[in-house]
Design a protein around this motif. Sequence first.
Motif, PDB file in Angstrom:
ATOM      1  N   VAL A 118      65.121  81.352  87.036  1.00  0.00           N
ATOM      2  CA  VAL A 118      65.083  80.510  85.844  1.00  0.00           C
ATOM      3  C   VAL A 118      65.133  79.068  86.325  1.00  0.00           C
ATOM      4  CG1 VAL A 118      66.341  79.765  83.797  1.00  0.00           C
ATOM      5  CG2 VAL A 118      66.129  82.202  84.298  1.00  0.00           C
ATOM      6  N   SER A 141      74.168  80.276  79.637  1.00  0.00           N
ATOM      7  CA  SER A 141      74.175  81.692  79.278  1.00  0.00           C
ATOM      8  C   SER A 141      73.032  82.045  78.327  1.00  0.00           C
ATOM      9  CB  SER A 141      75.517  82.052  78.636  1.00  0.00           C
ATOM     10  OG  SER A 141      75.780  81.227  77.507  1.00  0.00           O
ATOM     11  N   ASP A 143      70.118  81.127  78.633  1.00  0.00           N
ATOM     12  CA  ASP A 143      68.931  81.304  79.479  1.00  0.00           C
ATOM     13  C   ASP A 143      69.081  82.465  80.448  1.00  0.00           C
ATOM     14  OD1 ASP A 143      67.589  78.712  78.610  1.00  0.00           O
ATOM     15  OD2 ASP A 143      69.491  77.967  79.397  1.00  0.00           O
ATOM     16  N   GLY A 144      70.155  83.235  80.322  1.00  0.00           N
ATOM     17  CA  GLY A 144      70.369  84.374  81.207  1.00  0.00           C
ATOM     18  C   GLY A 144      71.158  84.048  82.451  1.00  0.00           C
ATOM     19  N   ILE A 145      71.781  82.869  82.514  1.00  0.00           N
ATOM     20  CA  ILE A 145      72.555  82.474  83.686  1.00  0.00           C
ATOM     21  C   ILE A 145      73.954  83.074  83.582  1.00  0.00           C
ATOM     22  CG2 ILE A 145      73.319  80.544  85.099  1.00  0.00           C
ATOM     23  CD1 ILE A 145      70.306  80.771  84.770  1.00  0.00           C
ATOM     24  N   ALA A 146      74.490  83.526  84.708  1.00  0.00           N
ATOM     25  CA  ALA A 146      75.854  84.064  84.778  1.00  0.00           C
ATOM     26  C   ALA A 146      76.516  83.533  86.044  1.00  0.00           C
ATOM     27  CB  ALA A 146      75.842  85.591  84.768  1.00  0.00           C
ATOM     28  N   MET A 149      75.613  83.489  90.680  1.00  0.00           N
ATOM     29  CA  MET A 149      74.184  83.644  90.916  1.00  0.00           C
ATOM     30  C   MET A 149      73.736  82.625  91.954  1.00  0.00           C
ATOM     31  SD  MET A 149      72.349  84.407  87.239  1.00  0.00           S
ATOM     32  CE  MET A 149      72.443  86.046  86.512  1.00  0.00           C
ATOM     33  N   SER A 169      75.330  74.748  83.167  1.00  0.00           N
ATOM     34  CA  SER A 169      76.080  75.493  84.189  1.00  0.00           C
ATOM     35  C   SER A 169      76.467  74.543  85.312  1.00  0.00           C
ATOM     36  CB  SER A 169      75.251  76.654  84.756  1.00  0.00           C
ATOM     37  OG  SER A 169      74.871  77.555  83.744  1.00  0.00           O
ATOM     38  N   LYS A 228      75.260  89.518  94.688  1.00  0.00           N
ATOM     39  CA  LYS A 228      76.067  88.457  94.093  1.00  0.00           C
ATOM     40  C   LYS A 228      77.237  88.140  95.016  1.00  0.00           C
ATOM     41  CE  LYS A 228      75.080  88.920  89.164  1.00  0.00           C
ATOM     42  NZ  LYS A 228      75.666  89.042  87.812  1.00  0.00           N
ATOM     43  N   VAL A 269      67.557  79.255  89.491  1.00  0.00           N
ATOM     44  CA  VAL A 269      68.679  80.193  89.541  1.00  0.00           C
ATOM     45  C   VAL A 269      68.099  81.601  89.619  1.00  0.00           C
ATOM     46  CG1 VAL A 269      70.777  80.994  88.420  1.00  0.00           C
ATOM     47  CG2 VAL A 269      70.059  78.625  88.151  1.00  0.00           C
ATOM     48  N   VAL A 271      67.898  85.081  88.859  1.00  0.00           N
ATOM     49  CA  VAL A 271      68.429  86.019  87.868  1.00  0.00           C
ATOM     50  C   VAL A 271      68.001  87.449  88.167  1.00  0.00           C
ATOM     51  CG1 VAL A 271      68.553  84.271  86.061  1.00  0.00           C
ATOM     52  CG2 VAL A 271      66.446  85.584  86.353  1.00  0.00           C
ATOM     53  N   GLU A 272      67.033  87.611  89.071  1.00  0.00           N
ATOM     54  CA  GLU A 272      66.573  88.958  89.455  1.00  0.00           C
ATOM     55  C   GLU A 272      66.396  88.996  90.968  1.00  0.00           C
ATOM     56  OE1 GLU A 272      62.872  92.073  88.646  1.00  0.00           O
ATOM     57  OE2 GLU A 272      63.099  90.262  87.435  1.00  0.00           O
TER      58      GLU A 272
END
Length: 362
Positions: A118, A141, A143-146, A149, A169, A228, A269, A271-272
């Motif tokens: 992302v 969050s 945008d799928g950020i945790a 990462m 973030s 992670k 970032v 994410v996958e």
Amino acid sequence: MRDTRESRLLLVLLVSIAFALITMDIRGGDNSPLNGPREATAAFFGPVENGVASAVDPVGNAIAAVRESGGRHDRISELERENAELRQQLGSDAHRDSRIQQLDDLLQTAGAGQYGIVGAQVIAIGATQGFSWTVTIDAGSRDGIARDMTVLNGDGLVGRVTTVGPSTSTVLLANDPGFTVGTRLEGGDELGFATGRGDNALDVQLLNQAAQVKKGDRLVTFGSAEDKPFVPGVPVGEVINVDRTAGDLTRTVQVRPYVAFTRLDLVGVVVEPPRENPRDTVLPPRPEDEKKSAEDESDKSDTTGQGDGSGTGDEGEDGTEDGTEDGGVQNRTTPGESPGPGDSNARREQDADQDDDPATRN
């Protein structure tokens, strides 16, 4: 506030509370009890930071308008305004080109490692985590950020996500003294741990004290359990100094990171994570490899050009021979077909041979 005994006691109390909170946060690390209030603060101030970042450009545009005051200096003010507009246009074009290049490099890095990312922009520096080397990005969050990462850019490893709000973030940079990441030497399996130093270098402790390492060797991330906080294969940096101290259980080297932490703009970032470990495929080509590749391409081009010239001559000779043979084939006739010019010539030559043959004359 008047300087009274009560005010002094209040000041001492507030300073003591502040030091207690800082100590609690440092000792807690990733499991700090202040993570909850920190995330709440990020959720509250994130939109404000986004608004301030978007408002920076219009502020620069207003400076030229202020200079236009004064009736006697109208012409000078107009020239200054035009000059400022030209400077701003040139600056905008350079900034746009830089952004395009950064985005292209980021996509190439993500594609080489098969990372799902992302994209985000750095909107603040050194924000919410005390004295840490951190940046704030405009993705959260939503945008799928945790947390935990991997963050990278077109050059390599930037850091990891530590705090997440709805729209922003916080990223702990790899040069922070509290940052640690597992590494692997290019072309082998020598492992180590890279730690930030607060400057433009990283300290890497190799687990094998007898590891063969030299200046110019390159490192990538080894990867973490379940990817992670770090995915494997992200370029970390290049060895610039090797500690020759003997007797230690580990061996320490200094590494110059690929990322310029003071010039961060566009980041990605992860994410996958990748399906397979990319190992060394994400590392940039070495300058000598690029030079050798260019020379090989040049030599190949020259060889191809010479081969094409020779081939043209051969084809010309072959074409002449093939043309003769094809002419003979084309001059053949089958019963019931009228003879062509080639057949008439062949018939006259055959009659002349028969006339010269004594047996025929008899």
